[in-house]
Design a protein around this motif. Structure first.
Motif, short mmCIF file in Angstrom:
data_model
loop_
_atom_site.label_atom_id
_atom_site.label_comp_id
_atom_site.label_asym_id
_atom_site.label_seq_id
_atom_site.Cartn_x
_atom_site.Cartn_y
_atom_site.Cartn_z
N PRO A 472 0.83 -1.21 0.00
CA PRO A 472 0.00 0.00 0.00
C PRO A 472 0.86 1.26 0.00
CG PRO A 472 0.08 -0.92 2.20
CD PRO A 472 0.80 -1.89 1.31
N GLY A 473 0.29 2.35 -0.51
CA GLY A 473 1.03 3.59 -0.57
C GLY A 473 0.87 4.42 0.69
N ALA A 474 1.93 5.14 1.06
CA ALA A 474 1.91 6.04 2.21
C ALA A 474 3.02 7.05 2.00
CB ALA A 474 2.11 5.27 3.51
N THR A 478 3.62 8.63 10.02
CA THR A 478 2.40 8.08 10.61
C THR A 478 1.69 7.16 9.64
OG1 THR A 478 2.11 10.03 12.01
CG2 THR A 478 0.17 8.65 11.64
N GLU A 479 1.55 7.57 8.38
CA GLU A 479 0.89 6.74 7.38
C GLU A 479 1.67 5.45 7.13
OE1 GLU A 479 0.74 9.29 4.02
OE2 GLU A 479 -1.04 10.40 4.69
N ILE A 480 2.98 5.56 7.09
CA ILE A 480 3.83 4.39 6.82
C ILE A 480 3.70 3.37 7.95
CG2 ILE A 480 6.24 3.62 6.65
CD1 ILE A 480 6.77 6.30 5.14
N VAL A 493 6.37 4.25 -0.84
CA VAL A 493 6.50 5.65 -0.46
C VAL A 493 6.27 6.50 -1.70
CG1 VAL A 493 7.99 7.42 0.54
CG2 VAL A 493 8.13 5.05 1.36
N PHE A 494 5.12 7.18 -1.71
CA PHE A 494 4.69 7.90 -2.92
C PHE A 494 4.00 9.21 -2.54
CE2 PHE A 494 1.33 8.80 -6.02
CZ PHE A 494 2.08 8.93 -7.18
N PRO A 495 4.32 10.30 -3.22
CA PRO A 495 5.38 10.47 -4.23
C PRO A 495 6.70 10.85 -3.57
CG PRO A 495 4.00 12.44 -4.14
CD PRO A 495 3.45 11.48 -3.11
N ALA A 496 7.68 9.99 -3.68
CA ALA A 496 8.94 10.17 -2.98
C ALA A 496 9.71 11.39 -3.48
CB ALA A 496 9.80 8.91 -3.13
N PRO A 513 13.80 1.22 10.50
CA PRO A 513 14.57 0.28 9.68
C PRO A 513 13.86 -1.05 9.45
CG PRO A 513 15.42 0.33 11.93
CD PRO A 513 14.41 1.44 11.82
N GLN A 514 12.88 -1.37 10.31
CA GLN A 514 12.19 -2.65 10.21
C GLN A 514 11.12 -2.65 9.12
OE1 GLN A 514 11.68 -0.26 12.33
NE2 GLN A 514 9.84 -0.46 13.57
N ILE A 515 10.79 -1.48 8.59
CA ILE A 515 9.75 -1.39 7.57
C ILE A 515 10.38 -1.31 6.19
CG2 ILE A 515 7.75 -0.09 6.75
CD1 ILE A 515 7.32 0.96 9.55
N GLU A 516 10.03 -2.27 5.33
CA GLU A 516 10.54 -2.25 3.96
C GLU A 516 9.77 -1.21 3.15
OE1 GLU A 516 13.13 -3.70 3.39
OE2 GLU A 516 13.27 -5.66 4.35
N MET A 517 10.51 -0.46 2.31
CA MET A 517 9.89 0.62 1.54
C MET A 517 10.36 0.60 0.09
SD MET A 517 10.32 3.76 4.26
CE MET A 517 10.30 3.43 6.04
N ILE A 518 9.40 0.88 -0.80
CA ILE A 518 9.70 1.03 -2.23
C ILE A 518 9.37 2.47 -2.61
CG2 ILE A 518 9.00 0.45 -4.57
CD1 ILE A 518 8.64 -2.37 -3.79
N PRO A 519 10.38 3.31 -2.85
CA PRO A 519 10.10 4.68 -3.29
C PRO A 519 9.60 4.69 -4.73
CG PRO A 519 12.46 4.27 -3.32
CD PRO A 519 11.82 3.05 -2.73
N THR A 520 8.60 5.49 -4.98
CA THR A 520 8.04 5.63 -6.32
C THR A 520 7.76 7.11 -6.56
OG1 THR A 520 7.00 3.47 -6.10
CG2 THR A 520 6.24 4.86 -7.91
N GLY A 521 8.09 7.58 -7.73
CA GLY A 521 7.96 9.00 -8.03
C GLY A 521 9.30 9.67 -7.80
#
Length: 573
Positions: A472-474, A478-480, A493-496, A513-521
């Motif tokens: 999901p996007g955040a 707080t959203e993440i 992570v959008f829009p990064a 650090p425990q949360i995996e993130m994919i930056p997009t944008g």
């Protein structure tokens, strides 16, 4: 594909069943004649298939039946509501205060144990569904958006008018391109006044002309009564193939013939398996010898729902058959007519053990590992399905092995279906998924992960239930964290780029650090290595790579190779 199935639509049903639904009175560990209390369940062969597909496999199903509007009928309704099956097509008849005109079916069943067999007693004469006539159900309306229709020999046996309604429904389903399945399910008591076994076979033969998937054996269709009329043989691959070929010669319209195999050692120990035949080939299902039985009622119905699920998902015959056998086995390990199994448990039993959750989680983890290894998740947007497929092919030529097909692409679900078929080794995900209904459509066509630009808790929950990776996007911390706590495997992570790019990602990863993130944008060839250095799980790459203008001059393939070189250089540092 073994059978031609209409694509998923948001407004329609994956399967519609026609049949009687009764109340079952279960005395538990005691006897019918000695108990002072009963547990009640809802049950009916055709309904059990719809319920299993809904509760275990997450498909959208409906039941067509009829009930008398009295407290017993409303009890059946309440039980079906718990099963999650759509009840909009239930017909209600007026109660005359004593049940002379119409009744709701009930039955009593005590489970067997060891050398003591099960004992059942039906009370289903003159029920509401047995009195339904042709012309009373809007089949064209029902099948406009349906994909599969299921009914069986129990419904057909209830009365002459029931047989006519079954035929009417089959013909309507065929007009609308809906797959038709039929479970012969011979019950001597129901055919006693209609010619017994011979009468059942005559009806089956008439209906089989309009069936695609037949659950049964040669004894259900043979014009001449013989040994097979008493029940299916314990087949080998060779004998089942010979039997199936003889059936298909008489009924060339059948696409699939499936038969369960049961060898009874005692009421609480059976050998359990199945065979199926399609496209000239036999598949033998997994075999469970000495399967411990808690309640064998509904095992065949759960077998049917598992096999149908596999075919709806576009899986091959062997996988679908194993799914049916495993689901049927699990259904017999719990009380009641309907399955209480989860998809994770079915998945695990198919793998050869009881650790269904562990095995399913391992399958999802493998997908996540492959995405991490690939690093690159191109976000596919295009003005047409044809251009979307061409761009995906071009990116794959440049080394891309993961692709996110966004729902902004026209007919995006068909693009997912095409790409999954073309290259089973490529990981195809669904992007811009805003609700669980869309997620379901994409998963049904083979999507292996689901991505959204925002957080929809229902979508995350659905993907978790289906053991599908969900991103999901955040944007804000707080959203993440909210997305991660809801069950996100990776947070998009959008829009990064709008928040500072790689610097922003690095600032997020420091406390999280425990949360995996994919930056997009904002991800480009020039910024990709910075994002990876900041701790990105992967890179969501949009227009910098997936640009329609690059189709004609090879730009998409060339840019994909540039990105793959960036990833390689980062790993070699």
């Amino acid at each position: 594909m073994i059978v031609s199935i209409k694509p998923v639509t948001e407004a329609g049903h994956d399967l519609v069943s026609l049949g009687e639904v009764m109340v079952r009175f279960d005395p538990g560990e005691t006897r019918i004649a000695r108990t002072r209390s009963f547990t009640v369940w809802e049950g009916g062969g055709e309904y059990n298939v719809a319920r299993g597909l809904r509760r275990c496999f997450g498909m959208k199903t409906a039941i067509v039946t009829a009930l008398v509007d009295n407290p017993v009928g409303r009890l059946v309704e309440d039980l079906m509501l718990q099963g999650g099956v759509d009840l909009r097509h239930v017909l209600w008849s007026k109660f005359d205060s004593i049940g002379r005109e119409s009744r709701n079916g009930i039955y009593f069943l005590e489970r067997g144990f060891g050398r003591r067999g099960a004992v059942g007693m039906m009370d289903r004469g003159h029920t509401a569904i047995s009195q339904v006539k042709t012309g009373e159900i809007d089949w064209d309306g029902i099948f406009t958006h349906a994909r599969w229709f299921h009914t069986g020999g129990v419904m057909a046996a209830l009365s002459e008018s029931s047989t006519a309604v079954v035929l009417e429904a089959m013909l309507a389903a065929k007009r609308h391109g809906v797959v038709v399945s039929f479970d012969a399910n011979y019950r001597p008591s129901l055919w006693k006044e209609r010619g017994g076994r011979r009468g059942a076979v005559e009806v089956n033969r008439m209906l089989a002309e309009h069936v695609d998937v037949f659950f049964g054996h040669d004894g259900d269709l043979s014009a001449e009564l013989g040994k097979s009329s008493q029940g299916p043989a314990w087949h080998t691959v060779e004998s089942f193939g010979e039997m199936a070929q003889s059936v298909i010669r008489d009924f060339p319209g059948l696409k699939v013939l499936a038969t369960t195999m049961r060898r009874v050692h005692s009421a609480s120990s059976n050998d359990w398996g199945a065979f199926a035949y399609a496209n000239g080939a036999v598949a033998e299902g997994i075999r469970y010898n000495n399967l411990e039985i808690f309640d064998r009622v509904g095992g065949g119905d759960s077998f049917a729902s598992g096999l149908i699920y596999g075919l709806l998902m576009g899986r091959d015959l062997k996988w679908s058959l194993d799914c049916g056998v495993a689901h049927g086995a699990l259904a017999m390990l719990t009380p009641g007519d309907s399955s209480m199994a989860t998809l994770a448990e079915v998945d695990g039993l198919m793998a050869g053990d009881g650790a269904g959750v562990k095995r399913s989680m391992a399958a999802k983890q493998e997908i996540l590992n492959r995405i991490r290894e690939a690093c690159l998740v191109p976000v596919l947007r295009a003005s047409s399905p044809e251009k979307a497929v061409r761009m995906a092919r071009a990116a794959a030529e440049g080394g891309v092995i993961v692709m996110e097909v966004t729902m902004t692409v026209p007919d995006a679900v068909s693009v997912i279906r095409t790409l999954v078929k073309e290259d089973p080794q490529m990981l195809i995900g669904a992007g811009t998924v805003l609700d669980p209904e869309t997620a379901k459509m994409c998963i049904a066509e083979g999507a292996q992960f689901v991505v959204s630009p925002a957080l929809n808790l229902r979508t995350v929950q659905y993907c978790r239930e289906m053991d599908i990776a969900v991103f999901p996007g955040a944007l804000t911390p707080t959203e993440i964290v909210t997305a991660w706590q809801a069950g996100a495997d990776v947070v998009k992570v959008f829009p990064a780029g709008a928040m500072g790019g790689a610097k922003y990602l690095r600032s997020l990863k420091a406390p999280l650090p425990q949360i995996e993130m994919i930056p997009t944008g904002g991800v480009t060839v020039e910024t990709a290595q910075d994002f990876l250095s900041a701790g990105a799980f992967g890179l969501g790459v949009g227009a910098d790579l997936m640009d329609e203008r690059g189709l004609e001059d090879g730009g998409v393939t060339a840019k994909a190779r540039e990105y793959m070189q960036v990833v390689k250089s980062f790993r070699e540092r």
